[in-house]
Structure formats: structure tokens, C-alpha cells
Design a protein around this motif. Structure first.
Motif, short mmCIF file in Angstrom:
data_model
loop_
_atom_site.label_atom_id
_atom_site.label_comp_id
_atom_site.label_asym_id
_atom_site.label_seq_id
_atom_site.Cartn_x
_atom_site.Cartn_y
_atom_site.Cartn_z
N VAL A 16 11.15 -5.54 15.31
CA VAL A 16 10.17 -6.77 14.61
C VAL A 16 8.82 -6.67 15.31
O VAL A 16 7.71 -6.85 14.60
N ASP A 17 8.59 -6.20 16.63
CA ASP A 17 7.29 -6.23 17.25
C ASP A 17 6.53 -4.98 16.61
O ASP A 17 5.31 -5.26 16.63
N ARG A 18 7.03 -3.95 16.23
CA ARG A 18 6.38 -2.89 16.01
C ARG A 18 5.89 -3.02 14.39
O ARG A 18 4.63 -2.93 14.05
N ILE A 19 6.50 -4.03 13.76
CA ILE A 19 6.05 -4.29 12.41
C ILE A 19 5.11 -5.29 12.48
O ILE A 19 4.01 -5.22 11.74
N GLU A 20 5.05 -6.40 13.31
CA GLU A 20 4.16 -7.24 13.47
C GLU A 20 2.91 -6.56 14.17
O GLU A 20 1.79 -6.87 13.50
N LEU A 22 1.82 -3.47 13.62
CA LEU A 22 1.20 -3.05 12.22
C LEU A 22 0.63 -3.89 11.38
O LEU A 22 -0.62 -3.57 10.82
N GLU A 23 1.27 -4.88 11.05
CA GLU A 23 0.56 -6.01 10.22
C GLU A 23 -0.63 -6.52 10.71
O GLU A 23 -1.51 -6.68 9.89
N GLU A 25 -2.70 -4.82 12.38
CA GLU A 25 -3.86 -3.86 12.35
C GLU A 25 -4.30 -3.83 10.77
O GLU A 25 -5.44 -3.43 10.42
N LYS A 26 -3.24 -3.70 10.10
CA LYS A 26 -3.37 -3.93 8.50
C LYS A 26 -4.43 -5.17 8.10
O LYS A 26 -5.46 -4.89 7.42
N ILE A 29 -7.89 -4.24 9.32
CA ILE A 29 -8.66 -3.52 8.37
C ILE A 29 -8.90 -4.12 6.90
O ILE A 29 -10.11 -3.82 6.48
N SER A 30 -8.03 -4.98 6.58
CA SER A 30 -8.39 -5.63 5.33
C SER A 30 -9.96 -6.70 5.66
O SER A 30 -10.78 -6.80 4.84
N ASP A 32 -12.01 -5.85 8.01
CA ASP A 32 -13.19 -4.89 7.71
C ASP A 32 -13.94 -4.87 6.37
O ASP A 32 -14.86 -4.70 6.04
N ILE A 33 -12.87 -4.35 5.51
CA ILE A 33 -13.09 -4.31 3.98
C ILE A 33 -14.11 -5.30 3.44
O ILE A 33 -14.96 -5.19 2.95
N VAL A 36 -17.48 -5.37 4.80
CA VAL A 36 -18.37 -4.17 4.06
C VAL A 36 -18.86 -4.83 2.71
O VAL A 36 -19.93 -4.78 2.53
N ARG B 18 -17.34 3.82 2.91
CA ARG B 18 -16.77 3.13 3.91
C ARG B 18 -15.76 2.56 3.50
O ARG B 18 -14.40 2.48 4.02
N LEU B 22 -11.63 2.94 4.61
CA LEU B 22 -10.77 1.89 5.04
C LEU B 22 -9.40 1.87 4.32
O LEU B 22 -8.57 1.36 5.00
N LYS B 26 -5.86 1.62 5.62
CA LYS B 26 -4.77 0.42 5.12
C LYS B 26 -3.50 1.07 4.41
O LYS B 26 -2.50 0.59 4.66
N ILE B 29 -1.03 2.58 7.08
CA ILE B 29 -0.60 1.54 7.82
C ILE B 29 0.73 0.99 7.06
O ILE B 29 1.87 0.89 7.70
N ILE B 33 4.63 0.91 8.01
CA ILE B 33 5.35 -0.35 8.08
C ILE B 33 6.81 -0.01 7.16
O ILE B 33 7.93 -0.18 7.56
N VAL B 36 9.14 1.99 9.42
CA VAL B 36 9.82 1.33 10.42
C VAL B 36 11.13 0.38 9.72
O VAL B 36 12.02 0.67 10.34
N MET B 50 15.07 -8.60 8.00
CA MET B 50 14.18 -8.45 8.65
C MET B 50 13.07 -9.15 8.13
O MET B 50 12.05 -9.66 8.74
N VAL B 54 10.29 -11.81 9.82
CA VAL B 54 8.88 -11.58 10.04
C VAL B 54 8.15 -12.54 9.18
O VAL B 54 7.05 -13.03 9.72
#
Lengths: 87, 87, 87, 87
Positions: A16-20, A22-23, A25-26, A29-30, A32-33, A36, B18, B22, B26, B29, B33, B36, B50, B54
Motif C-alpha cells: 500500500v505504501d508503494r502504491i501511495e 507512486l500515486e 508522484e503521478k 506530474i499531473s 506539472d502538466i 505547462v 514538454r 510529462l 505519467k 508511473i 502502479i 505493484v 487493496m 487505498v
DNA sequence: TCGCCTGATAGTTGCC
DNA sequence: GGCAACTATCAGGCGA
């Protein structure tokens, strides 16, 4: 206790931690988009049109990929191994 | 030519590049997920459960954020400036 | 003519009519909601706060529903059929 | 207590109740619309295309309404009261 | 594997 | 006129 109800709780928690992570990070990035698009808008571009452009280019790419896949198929059918393709 | 049809083509291209870069990140990632979840499934966990967990954890966080927002609204409505909040 | 281009035009028209009728009703209700907010505002209430309250109450309900869903999932995962739930 | 913190709690509650009631009705109608699309689909129609049709008809209606509004404006400008219009 | 259905995302509308 | 909430559309995941 690390094993409740027959489940390895620690392992589950790790997944669950890994998934959260990653989410997050995702999401980042969203954002960031979005930034832009906002910046482009600030430079006088129409975000809606830009999205359309991006969508069309993606579509084009998909079509090219299909073309490549078909080419591979043909080459295999002809007994000719295709050259290595970059990812 | 760097200016076609009244738009700075180079600048526009840079924005689009850019964005596409991005979006690739995304997508990458999102794939991670999925991996995982697949790995967890391989270890005997139920992906659907799961996902629900989450989702609920995210929901909890949203609820807490909303509670804070509502508190701010009340304070403002009562003419009381809320104390500085850390980001 | 009731069948143009291979489609039963009358039937299609009936479906579209039903949809448009329903969308009008929906629009009407949306307007009613706006009216209530306006009326509340006229009575000195802060519409923004009210919206937040309504949203949070809905959220609460969703959370309860999710909890139930998770419980069902767990029970299924444990091979225990959950008892009949009333709608 | 019916007046907490200077707010008429009962009145506020009544407003919130009315809103929630209306939102339920709205939700119900949305569900009905979905049902119609599903039924149409069961009869062999493409929901996506139907949505497009509905959208275009709505657009047409908006344009006709604008036309009517313009007509009214002209008639008024000419000192000619427009005839009663059916809803 | 296909169809369905829920969750994510993009577009629209209303508020400030 | 910009921003945020809401709605409608789209795509990916799940079950049959």
C-alpha cells in the motif's frame, strides 16, 4: 503482531505504501502538466486547442505503432527477423 | 521558418514537447502502479480490496482537508481571521 | 417513412424524446437548487459555507457506503457470504 | 437550542434539507437517463452517437432561442409587441 | 476474451 | 475575467 487474520500485515502495508508513493508522484506530474498548460496560456496559446493537438499526435503515434506491429508481423511471416527496435 | 501563421511555432513545439514528455512519465508511473498490484496479487492479496483500501485512505485525507476548509469558512463568516496555516 | 438508413427512425426518435424530456426535468431541478441557495443567501446565510456543508454530508454518506463495500469485500475474500442488505 | 452562534439553526437545517432532497431527485433523473441509454443500447442503438445527436439538437435549440430573442429585440425596437410564445 | 462498470480526466458553467 | 465546483465523457479493470 505482524500477522493478523492470516494476512502478513507488514507486507500488505508495504504494498500500500508503494502504491501511495507512486500515486503521489503521478499526481505531481499531473500538476506539472497543468502548469505547462497554464504557462502556455500565459504566452497566448489556447489550452483547449493545445490539448487537441496533443491528443491528435498521440493518436498518430498509436497508428504508427500499429503500422510497426504489422510490419513486424509481415517480416516474421516472411521469415525475416526484424531489426532491434528502441523502446 | 519559425513563425508560421502568426504563432511562434518553436515555442509552441517546446510546450507540446514538454507536455508529451510529462505524459510519458505519467504513463510510466501508472504502469508501475499496475505492476505493484500484480505483484501483490502474486503474493495472494486481493487487488480489488487493496484498491478499496487505498481509495478510502485517500478519502480520509480529503475529508480532513475539507474539515479544515470548513473551519476556515466558519471563521471567516464570523469575521475571525484564521491563524496562519502551514502549507 | 419510418425506416431510414436501416434504423427504426420512430423508435430512435422516441428514445431521444424521452432523454430530452428527462434532461429538461433535470435542468429544472438544478434551477430549483440554485433558487434555494439564493433564498438562503437572502436570509443571511453564506452560500459557500452551505455548499461545503452539503458536500461534506454527501461525503460522509459515501464513506459509510464505502465502509460497507469494504466489509463485503473482506467477507467475500474470507469466503463468507455477507447477509442480505436492505436497499 | 435553536439559535447557536447567532445562526438560526432550524432555518439553516431546513435549507440544507431542501437542497439535499432536490439533489436526490436530480440524481434519480440522471439514473433514469442512463436507463434510457441502456435500453436504447439494448435495442441496437449506439449510445455514443445518440449522445452526439442530443447534444446537437440542444445546440440547435440554443441557436433558435437566440434567434427568437433577437427577433423580440427587433420587434420591440420597432414598437411592435411580439405575439405570445408557447413554452 | 469481451462487455460492463466503476474510476479518472477533460470540458462547462456558475461564482467571486 | 479567473477560479473552483460540477457534469459528462473516456479508458482501464473486473467478472462472466
Amino acid at each position: 503482531m505482524t500477522n493478523a487474520g492470516g494476512v502478513a500485515a507488514d507486507q500488505l502495508r508495504a504494498f500500500v505504501d508503494r502504491i501511495e508513493r507512486l500515486e503521489e508522484e503521478k499526481k505531481s506530474i499531473s500538476d506539472d502538466i497543468k502548469d505547462v498548460y497554464a504557462e502556455a496560456k500565459g504566452n497566448g496559446y489556447d489550452a483547449k486547442v493545445m490539448r487537441q493537438v496533443v491528443r491528435m499526435r498521440k493518436q498518430d503515434k498509436n497508428e504508427r505503432d500499429e503500422m510497426d506491429a504489422l510490419l513486424d508481423l509481415y517480416l516474421h511471416a516472411l521469415g525475416m527477423a526484424p531489426g532491434k527496435k528502441q523502446a
